[in-house]
Design an enzyme around this catalytic site. Sequence first.
Site, PDB file in Angstrom:
ATOM      1  N   LYS A  37       1.046  -1.428   0.141  1.00  0.00           N
ATOM      2  CA  LYS A  37       0.128   0.043  -0.097  1.00  0.00           C
ATOM      3  C   LYS A  37       1.045   1.227   0.187  1.00  0.00           C
ATOM      4  O   LYS A  37       0.513   2.619  -0.782  1.00  0.00           O
ATOM      5  CB  LYS A  37      -0.789  -0.144   0.984  1.00  0.00           C
ATOM      6  CG  LYS A  37      -0.282  -0.137   2.607  1.00  0.00           C
ATOM      7  CD  LYS A  37      -1.399   0.577   3.643  1.00  0.00           C
ATOM      8  CE  LYS A  37       0.001   0.983   4.804  1.00  0.00           C
ATOM      9  NZ  LYS A  37      -0.179   1.020   6.285  1.00  0.00           N
ATOM     10  N   THR A  38       1.912   1.275   0.855  1.00  0.00           N
ATOM     11  CA  THR A  38       3.136   2.775   1.252  1.00  0.00           C
ATOM     12  C   THR A  38       3.074   2.887  -1.089  1.00  0.00           C
ATOM     13  O   THR A  38       3.396   3.762  -1.211  1.00  0.00           O
ATOM     14  CB  THR A  38       4.001   2.424   1.828  1.00  0.00           C
ATOM     15  OG1 THR A  38       3.768   1.747   3.067  1.00  0.00           O
ATOM     16  CG2 THR A  38       4.415   3.440   1.556  1.00  0.00           C
ATOM     17  N   ASP A 259      -3.553   7.450   4.763  1.00  0.00           N
ATOM     18  CA  ASP A 259      -2.769   6.491   5.087  1.00  0.00           C
ATOM     19  C   ASP A 259      -4.170   5.927   6.607  1.00  0.00           C
ATOM     20  O   ASP A 259      -4.112   6.916   7.250  1.00  0.00           O
ATOM     21  CB  ASP A 259      -1.660   6.420   5.462  1.00  0.00           C
ATOM     22  CG  ASP A 259      -0.739   5.054   5.055  1.00  0.00           C
ATOM     23  OD1 ASP A 259      -1.173   3.901   4.762  1.00  0.00           O
ATOM     24  OD2 ASP A 259       0.171   5.213   5.808  1.00  0.00           O
ATOM     25  N   GLU A 260      -4.195   4.017   6.023  1.00  0.00           N
ATOM     26  CA  GLU A 260      -4.627   3.314   7.951  1.00  0.00           C
ATOM     27  C   GLU A 260      -6.047   4.202   8.192  1.00  0.00           C
ATOM     28  O   GLU A 260      -5.787   4.682   8.845  1.00  0.00           O
ATOM     29  CB  GLU A 260      -3.689   4.032   8.882  1.00  0.00           C
ATOM     30  CG  GLU A 260      -2.396   3.615   8.982  1.00  0.00           C
ATOM     31  CD  GLU A 260      -1.862   1.873   8.791  1.00  0.00           C
ATOM     32  OE1 GLU A 260      -2.744   0.929   8.479  1.00  0.00           O
ATOM     33  OE2 GLU A 260      -1.113   0.993   8.742  1.00  0.00           O
ATOM     34  N   GLN A 301      -6.790  -4.630   9.627  1.00  0.00           N
ATOM     35  CA  GLN A 301      -5.850  -4.282  10.976  1.00  0.00           C
ATOM     36  C   GLN A 301      -6.134  -3.342  12.097  1.00  0.00           C
ATOM     37  O   GLN A 301      -6.017  -3.063  12.265  1.00  0.00           O
ATOM     38  CB  GLN A 301      -5.010  -4.169   9.971  1.00  0.00           C
ATOM     39  CG  GLN A 301      -4.348  -5.474   9.781  1.00  0.00           C
ATOM     40  CD  GLN A 301      -3.136  -5.010   8.609  1.00  0.00           C
ATOM     41  OE1 GLN A 301      -2.213  -4.453   9.015  1.00  0.00           O
ATOM     42  NE2 GLN A 301      -2.730  -5.650   7.045  1.00  0.00           N
ATOM     43  N   ARG A 661       2.285 -10.533  10.036  1.00  0.00           N
ATOM     44  CA  ARG A 661       3.742  -9.773  10.418  1.00  0.00           C
ATOM     45  C   ARG A 661       4.842 -10.813  10.341  1.00  0.00           C
ATOM     46  O   ARG A 661       5.608 -10.489   9.430  1.00  0.00           O
ATOM     47  CB  ARG A 661       4.715  -8.953  11.964  1.00  0.00           C
ATOM     48  CG  ARG A 661       3.541  -8.304  12.172  1.00  0.00           C
ATOM     49  CD  ARG A 661       3.624  -7.567  12.055  1.00  0.00           C
ATOM     50  NE  ARG A 661       2.132  -7.316  10.989  1.00  0.00           N
ATOM     51  CZ  ARG A 661       1.532  -6.419   9.807  1.00  0.00           C
ATOM     52  NH1 ARG A 661       2.504  -6.185   9.154  1.00  0.00           N
ATOM     53  NH2 ARG A 661       0.342  -6.757   8.943  1.00  0.00           N
TER      54      ARG A 661
END
Length: 802
Positions: A37-38, A259-260, A301, A661
């Site tokens: 996504k970044t 973002d997020e 998340q 992770r």
Amino acid sequence: MHQTNNFLFKSLNNAQLNAVKHINGPLLVVAGAGSGKTKALTHRIANLIENNSVDPHNILAVTFTNKAAKEMKARLQVLLAQEIALNQFGQPWSTLKEFDQNQLRTNIDQERLRDLWIGTFHALFSRLLRYDIEKYQDPEGLTWTRQFSIYDETDSQTLVKEIVGQDMSLDPKRFDPKKIKRAISNAKNQCFTANDLEEKADNHFDKVIADAYRRYRISLSKNNALDFDDLLLLPVFLLRQNDLVRDYWHKRFQHVLVDEYQDTNRTQYELIKLITAGNTEPNKFCEWNDRSIFVVGDADQSIYSFRAADFRILIGFQEDFKNSSNNNQKASLVKLEENYRSSSNILTAANSLIENNTERIDKVLRSTREEGELLKLLSCDDEISEAEAITTKLRSLNNYNNQPIWKNFAILYRTRAQSRVLEESLVRWRIPYTIFGGLRFYDRREVKDAVAYLKVLVNSSDNISLLRIINVPRRGIGKTTIQKLNELSNKLNIPLWEVINDKQSLDETIGRSSKGINKFTELMNDLLCYIENSGPAQILQLILEKSGYLSDLLTSGSEESEDRRNNLQELINAATQFEEETENPDVEGFLSTAALTTDNDTKKNHPNSVTLMTLHNSKGLEFQNVFITGLEQGLFPSHRSIDTPSLLEEERRLCYVGITRAKERVFLSHARERRLWGGMREATIPSIFLSEIPEELIDGELPQSGGASIRRDRHLDRLTRVDRKDLNESINRPINAVRKLYSGPSKGKSWLIGDKVIHSKFGKGEIIHIFGSGEKISLAVKFGDKGSKILDPRLAPIRAIN
DNA sequence: CGTCAAATAATTTTT
DNA sequence: TTATTTGACG
């Protein structure tokens, strides 16, 4: 089209391309863990700037952490630099010398990206307030100036405590100041004013909170201070009330990226709407030419609801930003479902786990990698064996290397308290480790003291900071003196600083106790002479020397004071760095940075050591090997969440974050007995999450040490097994779709999934899950409108019905 | 005014 | 168990 297109687009998959090439209008990007996504965010910004002639001045990119902002900025620099290298120097970026690379990046940062606003919600909107806060007209007549202080959690907690205890003289036993602070914070994060709370309050406690909120705000204003929540809330009110200010920022930020997005709260959501659509409801807004809102997030998340984050804002995005002029068409959606991080076994496990949640956006992570190893289960006797089993694993996995690669490992836990036992074991085996989180650099006592001096110099109304330093270092000013002065200040309605700065009346009122005070005011007045013409670093130096703070530390000579001195030097270094990096490095700016920086982002790339951190802290990171510890009912999931379905789902998301992770290996550990706090041991039930991962993906192993000798087959008896067939059927169905036969406990009543029960409080329900074994089983029972509860059949007032 | 010892409370925490 | 805060005493 020029070749830059090729270059920007060539490393993207189709979904990423769709996200990056989206130019105008609203877009929701649902981005699973490890799906790049970044990359999508940075490439999109680069695409706007390079191929669509968007001026960076018109872009606003918001993140939640400094770290994320920093990373985005760095990657954007490299992207643009790569292009310039190719187009202007005719050679690929990677072939440039490191010096030239850095030169080019600095150039880009200072010229091309100078006016691009990229940063955290708090950093960016405190910046906005430094421009416009004096234009805000408060309905209660409160005011702030652009020199406002930012109060951290401790400062604001102190203030609330003062208000509750002194101002309102409430019994702190009945009205816990911490709870009241939380409640106020919650209100602010949901965009409620004290009046809103007052109107809604239907009981005494809520009325008290509304009252405390109102007084707290007045108090903040008297201190010319804002807390973290205000940095977002005040801009909302300012933008709502002032057309000119709103128009300016709305026109400026034509392209907004968040973002997020699953972590936004109501107040942040209001801000985004005001910037994007001005005064118009977003679904009535039609001027999407040359304008966009681009949000990226993953509802699975969302782990910060306890801080008022609300992932339903993400789920509602398509509806909120639907196009009223075109058949009420929903806002566009792109899903990034290809995962580049984890082995497929890890992904399957994570997907199966998260399927058990009901509130989701339909999404499945697809693996791009090989199957990999099974997840490993470590069943241990107690928390010490758990730690030993983990260190044993760590050592055995590293035995094959002559150079152990400790940094490939992370140990994750639900609560900070779990870290100690793990540390002890790591120390015993001389394994290097780094603990994440804990005390912020700017929260250290000496650093807070030094910063408090700066705050008072800039903002003399800031009493919290003033009182912090008035007697530090010791000037013989005691409690009674301070109380007298405070009373005087309140009686005359004159700021405390002005009271103590008036030598004559001071002598009259407190007589010889004024000696220390005079010493203090002389010092401050002296320092004030420098504030106009010196940067933060130099002023800090002067503060520490002239106040005697440094010489005090020098005379004591202990190891502790040496640490302190180092930290203060570090603070001056930070100020120097700030001066170098910032266009207009004033003290106010440095203070904002200090208030809004955690050292997670400044921390240098840790050396070769094992990482220990909470599951919350692990979000956004990745490791070769991940240990998830303490998988026990009541610990993970935590006891506070266990019988509230929505909270339990959040715990499950936390577990999902933990598993995703890992790139290569996941270890899941639980202890059958755990000492909680104090001496008492407590027998535990394995976490429900263990039973939600398909059995064939888990490899139970015999822990090599600590006497934890339970075997895999014996252990698995303790868990509810889920058949593969049943699991497949359960996909896309709510939680109760997983059903299986369970052979009940040997003694007493045996229970079966699907059994109907009646509960004296919750009424009729159905058993949807059983976990544990023998005497120690728990039932997950779904009660129609009351939701699901986890009950102990030995204790709960239930009986079977037909 | 400052120090020490008893009392008290204990998820998670991007800012 | 530990970290923090309170209050009694010198």
